[in-house]
Design an enzyme around this catalytic site. Structure first.
Site, mmCIF file in Angstrom:
data_model
loop_
_atom_site.group_PDB
_atom_site.id
_atom_site.type_symbol
_atom_site.label_atom_id
_atom_site.label_comp_id
_atom_site.label_asym_id
_atom_site.label_seq_id
_atom_site.Cartn_x
_atom_site.Cartn_y
_atom_site.Cartn_z
ATOM 1 C CG ASP A 42 -2.195 -0.706 1.025
ATOM 2 O OD1 ASP A 42 -2.523 -1.026 -0.130
ATOM 3 O OD2 ASP A 42 -2.895 -0.973 2.024
ATOM 4 C CG MET A 43 1.655 5.705 -1.778
ATOM 5 S SD MET A 43 3.430 5.490 -1.506
ATOM 6 C CE MET A 43 3.944 4.765 -3.058
ATOM 7 N NE ARG B 138 -4.191 -1.770 -4.443
ATOM 8 C CZ ARG B 138 -4.597 -0.987 -3.437
ATOM 9 N NH1 ARG B 138 -5.710 -0.274 -3.555
ATOM 10 N NH2 ARG B 138 -3.888 -0.899 -2.329
ATOM 11 C CG HIS C 67 -15.290 2.941 -4.887
ATOM 12 N ND1 HIS C 67 -15.752 1.669 -4.669
ATOM 13 C CD2 HIS C 67 -14.285 3.131 -4.003
ATOM 14 C CE1 HIS C 67 -15.062 1.105 -3.681
ATOM 15 N NE2 HIS C 67 -14.157 1.970 -3.277
ATOM 16 N NE ARG D 51 -11.616 4.258 1.505
ATOM 17 C CZ ARG D 51 -10.326 4.384 1.782
ATOM 18 N NH1 ARG D 51 -9.746 3.604 2.658
ATOM 19 N NH2 ARG D 51 -9.604 5.309 1.196
#
Length: 289
Positions: free
Chosen positions: A130-131, A180, A223, A270
């Site tokens: 992950d970043m 990603r 999304h 989120r």
């Protein structure tokens, strides 16, 4: 302003205690987090697999403060890899370098990440890095480049909202490291990141074109319906071979699935990411009262 407030709240110990101790908030958080334990995460993985979807599993936790904590995180990642393989689930794992000691020493994080990469290589599983916040970007990529020398199963996340990310993507493409691509969810200053959504979206689109044209294993994390449409267009242009790997409309889908007890900072990011997430949270709290 709302996004900045929520991201600041992600670092509040007081608010973390209030939210994580609230059973209603925890039920709403279940929309974003698969559970506290691997048993709960496994149930979610199998449901997604049954729907034809792969999973990128993230054991939540970051910014460890001791070598013992870093090694505990590594042990959790290794256990997840073993269980995924033993139970034949379609999943790989995503790791955070601050969970493995990056705040303590860079060589400690590299040492611990190497253990996870080695186990993943043994069983044929990809390990995604992950970043995190912008202050870690350079060190994260340096560690990923070091891992690449011994392990061909390591990928990394790149965030389009950072000004530096176009160059970072070029570097990863040249090295043949899977990427990603995400927009980014941390609170950053305008000195290092685009402050406006339109600019972030534009950067994402430009980087998406380079990712699909040049990266050996492109992963598109979004999304945003507009970015999904753009991805389909660019795949048709750059990667017609992938159209043979059809799932549903023709695109392999891997769902990012976080789990673990340290879910509060992730949950707040989120909420900040999309207004619809905050509306969902508040409306559910209101209905539960």
């Amino acid at each position: 302003m709302l996004k900045a407030t929520l991201l600041k709240a992600a670092g509040s110990a007081f608010l973390q205690r209030q939210v994580t101790s609230n059973p209603i908030a925890r039920r709403v958080a279940d929309r974003f987090i698969a559970g506290n334990t691997f048993d709960e995460a496994e149930h979610a993985i199998r449901a997604l697999n049954a729907g034809g979807m792969s999973v990128a599993l993230d054991y939540l936790g970051e910014n460890t403060e001791s070598e013992a904590q870093a090694r505990e995180s590594t042990a959790a990642y290794l256990a997840a890899i073993d269980r995924i393989q033993d139970r034949a689930m379609d999943a790989n794992i995503s790791v955070k370098l601050t969970a493995m000691g990056l705040d303590i020493r860079q060589d400690l994080a590299l040492e611990e990440a190497s253990k996870v990469a080695a186990r993943g290589k043994e069983v044929g599983a990809m390990v995604g890095v992950d970043m995190e916040a912008a202050v870690y970007a350079g060190r994260t990529l340096d560690i990923v480049e070091d891992l690449k020398r011994d392990y061909d199963n390591v990928g990394v996340c790149i965030q389009s909202y950072l000004y530096r990310s176009r160059d970072d993507l070029d570097r990863m493409n040249r090295l043949g490291i899977p990427v990603r691509l995400v927009k980014g969810a941390y609170q950053e200053s305008p000195e290092v990141a685009y402050p406006e959504k339109a600019s972030v979206d534009h950067a994402y689109g430009r980087m998406l074109d380079d990712l699909l044209a040049l990266n050996p294993y492109p992963m598109v994390a979004t999304h945003d319906p507009a970015m999904v449409r753009l991805t389909k267009t660019l795949v048709a242009r750059h990667r017609r071979d992938l159209q043979q790997q059809l799932v549903a409309e023709g695109y392999r889908l891997r769902v990012y699935l976080p789990y673990g007890t340290q879910w509060y900072p992730y949950f707040m990011r989120r909420l900040a990411e999309r207004p619809a997430n905050l509306y969902f949270f508040l409306s559910n709290l209101a209905r539960a009262r």
